[in-house]
Design a protein around this motif. Structure first.
Motif, PDB file in Angstrom:
ATOM      1  N   ALA A 170      -5.653   4.164   5.297  1.00 37.95           N
ATOM      2  CA  ALA A 170      -4.331   3.749   5.768  1.00 37.95           C
ATOM      3  C   ALA A 170      -4.093   4.458   7.103  1.00 37.95           C
ATOM      4  CB  ALA A 170      -3.273   4.117   4.741  1.00 37.95           C
TER       5      ALA A 170
ATOM      6  N   SER B 274       0.843  -1.194   0.000  1.00 35.55           N
ATOM      7  CA  SER B 274       0.000   0.000   0.000  1.00 35.55           C
ATOM      8  C   SER B 274       0.876   1.241   0.000  1.00 35.55           C
ATOM      9  CB  SER B 274      -0.918   0.019   1.220  1.00 35.55           C
ATOM     10  OG  SER B 274      -1.839  -1.052   1.180  1.00 35.55           O
TER      11      SER B 274
ATOM     12  N   ALA C   5      -5.142   5.081   0.250  1.00 35.89           N
ATOM     13  CA  ALA C   5      -3.915   4.426  -0.211  1.00 35.89           C
ATOM     14  C   ALA C   5      -4.110   3.844  -1.602  1.00 35.89           C
ATOM     15  CB  ALA C   5      -3.500   3.328   0.759  1.00 35.89           C
TER      16      ALA C   5
ATOM     17  N   PRO D 183       0.551   5.280   0.540  1.00 39.32           N
ATOM     18  CA  PRO D 183      -0.383   6.325   0.962  1.00 39.32           C
ATOM     19  C   PRO D 183      -0.615   7.365  -0.138  1.00 39.32           C
ATOM     20  CG  PRO D 183       1.206   5.886   2.694  1.00 39.32           C
ATOM     21  CD  PRO D 183       1.676   5.129   1.484  1.00 39.32           C
TER      22      PRO D 183
END
Length: 244
Positions: A167, A99, A179, A101
């Motif tokens: 996130a 992931s 994210a 951000p």
């Protein structure tokens, strides 16, 4: 806690590539009154609109994929239950996910790429995945681009994901940020080295820290299966399997 879905009476899940592209996934189910969902590598990919439907059509499938069909109530057919599915719906051990951000400090037009070495030690400049940081559907939560100055420290964020929804703590001042998910199936068995690259609209880029992931995919499908001999008295058939 009772799971909101069931796999009881569901079997014979099969994928068939289509001549015009994409794939058809068929299955059998005794769950006559329920709708069905298809999970591909731990993600909800499709669902049925009618209880009698026993097939899904997808634009494509990764080479190595885990297909799971579950039955749910009509009002839950579009709900992704992968987080509640345990080992059944978990991400398989050949799929890497990271992931990144998505924050207001990233401008429109920026992209994030996932690069890998295919378990060979040499990073390939051809990305495994490319994603826009701010696709058309994502609201850019920057200064002056939402309810002007009405939130903490003047950060305009009335449509931010919310506490523990995005996130966690990835946004400014502890605000939960949205994210970008980068995910890739890695068919080569072994240790993969991967890097997230951020590219600005003018071509400048920054690479993140190198990550390591051990991929353990299923064996490749056979290239050819040939019957080489048959003994009638013993009803014994000999097959030759040729790997790709």
């Amino acid at each position: 806690m009772t799971a909101p879905f069931t796999t009881e009476g569901i079997d014979n899940v099969r994928a068939r590539p289509l001549a015009g592209g994409g794939a058809e996934v068929t299955f059998r189910s005794t769950q006559e009154g329920l709708h069905h969902q298809l999970y591909v590598n731990g993600h909800l990919a499709e669902w049925t609109e009618e209880p009698a439907q026993r097939s899904f059509f997808l634009p494509g499938l990764p080479w190595a994929c885990r297909l799971v069909v579950v039955a749910v109530e009509r009002e839950q057919r579009q709900t992704d239950f992968s987080a509640l599915g345990g080992a059944l719906l978990a991400r398989p051990p050949w799929v890497f996910r990271v992931s990144v951000p998505r924050g207001p400090w990233r401008g429109p037009g920026e992209q994030v790429l996932l690069l890998g070495d295919h378990a060979g030690g040499q990073m390939d400049e051809q990305p495994l995945v490319v994603r826009d940081v701010w696709p058309a559907w994502a609201a850019h939560l920057g200064w002056g681009q939402d309810a002007f100055g009405s939130c903490t420290f003047g950060f305009d964020s009335s449509v931010a994901p919310g506490f523990a929804v995005g996130a966690f703590g990835a946004g400014p001042f502890g605000l939960d940020g949205d994210a970008v998910e980068l995910e890739a199936a890695l068919p080569e068995e072994g240790l993969h080295h991967l890097v997230v690259r951020r590219i600005q609209p003018d071509g400048r880029y920054t690479d993140g820290a190198e990550m390591v992931f051990l991929s353990t995919p299923p064996p490749a499908p056979p290239k050819r299966l040939t019957a080489t001999a048959y003994d009638a008295p013993s009803e014994r058939l000999t097959l030759q399997l040729e790997r790709g």
